[in-house]
Design an enzyme around this catalytic site. Structure first.
Site, PDB file in Angstrom:
ATOM      1  N   GLU A  58       8.865  -7.063   5.817  1.00 17.97           N
ATOM      2  CA  GLU A  58       7.759  -6.069   5.904  1.00 17.97           C
ATOM      3  C   GLU A  58       6.871  -6.816   6.348  1.00 17.97           C
ATOM      4  OE1 GLU A  58       6.518  -3.315   6.470  1.00 17.97           O
ATOM      5  OE2 GLU A  58       6.358  -2.219   4.633  1.00 17.97           O
ATOM      6  N   ASP A  59       5.609  -6.220   6.947  1.00 13.29           N
ATOM      7  CA  ASP A  59       4.557  -6.610   7.462  1.00 13.29           C
ATOM      8  C   ASP A  59       3.468  -6.826   6.017  1.00 13.29           C
ATOM      9  OD1 ASP A  59       4.114  -3.923   7.601  1.00 13.29           O
ATOM     10  OD2 ASP A  59       3.017  -4.137   9.631  1.00 13.29           O
ATOM     11  N   ASP A  62       1.289  -1.896   1.165  1.00 12.71           N
ATOM     12  CA  ASP A  62      -0.034  -1.395   0.980  1.00 12.71           C
ATOM     13  C   ASP A  62       0.117  -0.307  -0.130  1.00 12.71           C
ATOM     14  OD1 ASP A  62      -2.858  -0.719   1.360  1.00 12.71           O
ATOM     15  OD2 ASP A  62      -2.095   0.612   3.181  1.00 12.71           O
ATOM     16  N   PHE A 112      -8.754  -3.706   6.097  1.00  7.45           N
ATOM     17  CA  PHE A 112      -7.890  -3.415   7.070  1.00  7.45           C
ATOM     18  C   PHE A 112      -7.683  -4.583   8.185  1.00  7.45           C
ATOM     19  CE2 PHE A 112      -6.331  -1.071  10.679  1.00  7.45           C
ATOM     20  CZ  PHE A 112      -5.044  -0.243  10.191  1.00  7.45           C
ATOM     21  N   ARG A 145      -1.850  -6.639  18.201  1.00 12.01           N
ATOM     22  CA  ARG A 145      -0.585  -6.998  17.484  1.00 12.01           C
ATOM     23  C   ARG A 145      -0.312  -8.655  18.030  1.00 12.01           C
ATOM     24  NH1 ARG A 145       2.491  -2.944  15.408  1.00 12.01           N
ATOM     25  NH2 ARG A 145       2.355  -0.996  16.233  1.00 12.01           N
TER      26      ARG A 145
HETATM   27  P1  IMP Z   1       2.390   1.617   2.855  1.00 10.97           P
HETATM   28  O1  IMP Z   1       3.456   2.716   2.801  1.00 10.97           O
HETATM   29  O2  IMP Z   1       0.963   2.184   2.301  1.00 10.97           O
HETATM   30  O3  IMP Z   1       2.705   0.637   1.933  1.00 10.97           O
HETATM   31  O4  IMP Z   1       2.048   0.943   4.185  1.00 10.97           O
HETATM   32  C1  IMP Z   1       2.622   0.043   4.843  1.00 10.97           C
HETATM   33  C2  IMP Z   1       2.490   0.145   6.064  1.00 10.97           C
HETATM   34  O5  IMP Z   1       1.264   0.521   6.523  1.00 10.97           O
HETATM   35  C3  IMP Z   1       2.647  -1.193   6.771  1.00 10.97           C
HETATM   36  O6  IMP Z   1       3.852  -1.543   7.171  1.00 10.97           O
HETATM   37  C4  IMP Z   1       1.759  -1.165   7.860  1.00 10.97           C
HETATM   38  O7  IMP Z   1       2.308  -0.841   9.149  1.00 10.97           O
HETATM   39  C5  IMP Z   1       0.734  -0.344   7.585  1.00 10.97           C
HETATM   40  N1  IMP Z   1      -0.404  -0.786   7.259  1.00 10.97           N
HETATM   41  C6  IMP Z   1      -0.780  -1.041   5.767  1.00 10.97           C
HETATM   42  N2  IMP Z   1      -1.979  -1.743   5.691  1.00 10.97           N
HETATM   43  C7  IMP Z   1      -2.537  -1.782   6.984  1.00 10.97           C
HETATM   44  C8  IMP Z   1      -3.458  -2.644   7.586  1.00 10.97           C
HETATM   45  O8  IMP Z   1      -4.275  -3.297   7.132  1.00 10.97           O
HETATM   46  N3  IMP Z   1      -3.476  -2.692   9.093  1.00 10.97           N
HETATM   47  C9  IMP Z   1      -2.413  -2.269   9.747  1.00 10.97           C
HETATM   48  N4  IMP Z   1      -1.500  -1.495   9.349  1.00 10.97           N
HETATM   49  C10 IMP Z   1      -1.479  -1.395   7.930  1.00 10.97           C
END
Ligand code: IMP
Length: 179
Positions: free
Chosen positions: A101-102, A105, A154, A167
């Site tokens: 996963e990237d 959050d 962010f 990206r």
């Molecule tokens: P979560 O479901 O809130 O944990 O969101 C995860 C996904 O939100 C990540 O895989 C990203 O694609 C996106 N995301 C979360 N934070 C950022 C950020 O700071 N920049 C860009 N994408 C983000």
């Protein structure tokens, strides 16, 4: 879509990312040393560069698959209705699986994907995330391996986007909106 004026301030350099990816790969290789074949599942789209670098540093027999779950749209808030936009091609029953996963959050995306993949009876199912933003967590979940823990910012680059842009930056940068 009109993107609000912003600047990008470097946060994690390409060199620091490369060094951390090498360490993560060593740990993951040790953990899965006895695997008969590790299925590396990249979560699209943000993990594509991380996956490419990580798998080249793994000293294991691997296969690659991808899964795409919706979370963000083009905004800086999570959408909690996680939907699967592209499912795995392969069967993971009885397999060792590493989700890549990237960013973790709020944790909703990972939680949903883990629950889904567990129903398919993998042997081992673990997660490696490049970035972790624990300040924003709403679901109690952590990746087994995390590259960097970052503050509530962010970020873009190294595969991660802001409204599909940036990206291709080789480093991680923080988006700062210009008032
Ligand atoms: P979560 O479901 O809130 O944990 O969101 C995860 C996904 O939100 C990540 O895989 C990203 O694609 C996106 N995301 C979360 N934070 C950022 C950020 O700071 N920049 C860009 N994408 C983000």
């Amino acid at each position: 879509m009109v993107i609000a004026p912003h600047t990008i301030e470097p946060m994690i350099s390409a060199q620091d990312i490369a060094a951390r990816v090498a360490q993560l790969a060593t740990e993951i290789t040790t953990y899965f040393h006895d695997t008969r074949g590790l299925v590396v599942v990249g979560l699209l789209r943000g993990s594509f560069i991380f996956v490419a670098d990580l798998v080249r540093a793994l000293d294991l027999p691997i296969e690659i698959d991808f899964l795409e779950a919706s979370s963000y749209g083009d905004m800086t808030n999570s959408n909690r209705n996680v939907r699967i936009l592209k499912d795995l091609r392969g069967d993971i029953a009885g397999r060792d699986v590493l989700i890549v996963e990237d960013i973790v959050d709020t944790g909703f995306t990972l939680n949903h994907v883990l629950a889904l993949l567990r129903t398919r009876s993998p042997n081992r199912l673990e997660v490696c995330a490049l970035l972790d933003k624990p300040a924003r967590r709403e679901v109690d979940i952590t990746a087994k391996w995390t590259g960097f823990t970052i503050p509530d910012a962010f970020v873009v680059g190294y595969g991660i986007d802001f409204a599909q842009a940036n990206r291709n930056l080789p480093y991680i940068g923080q988006v700062r909106f210009v008032p």
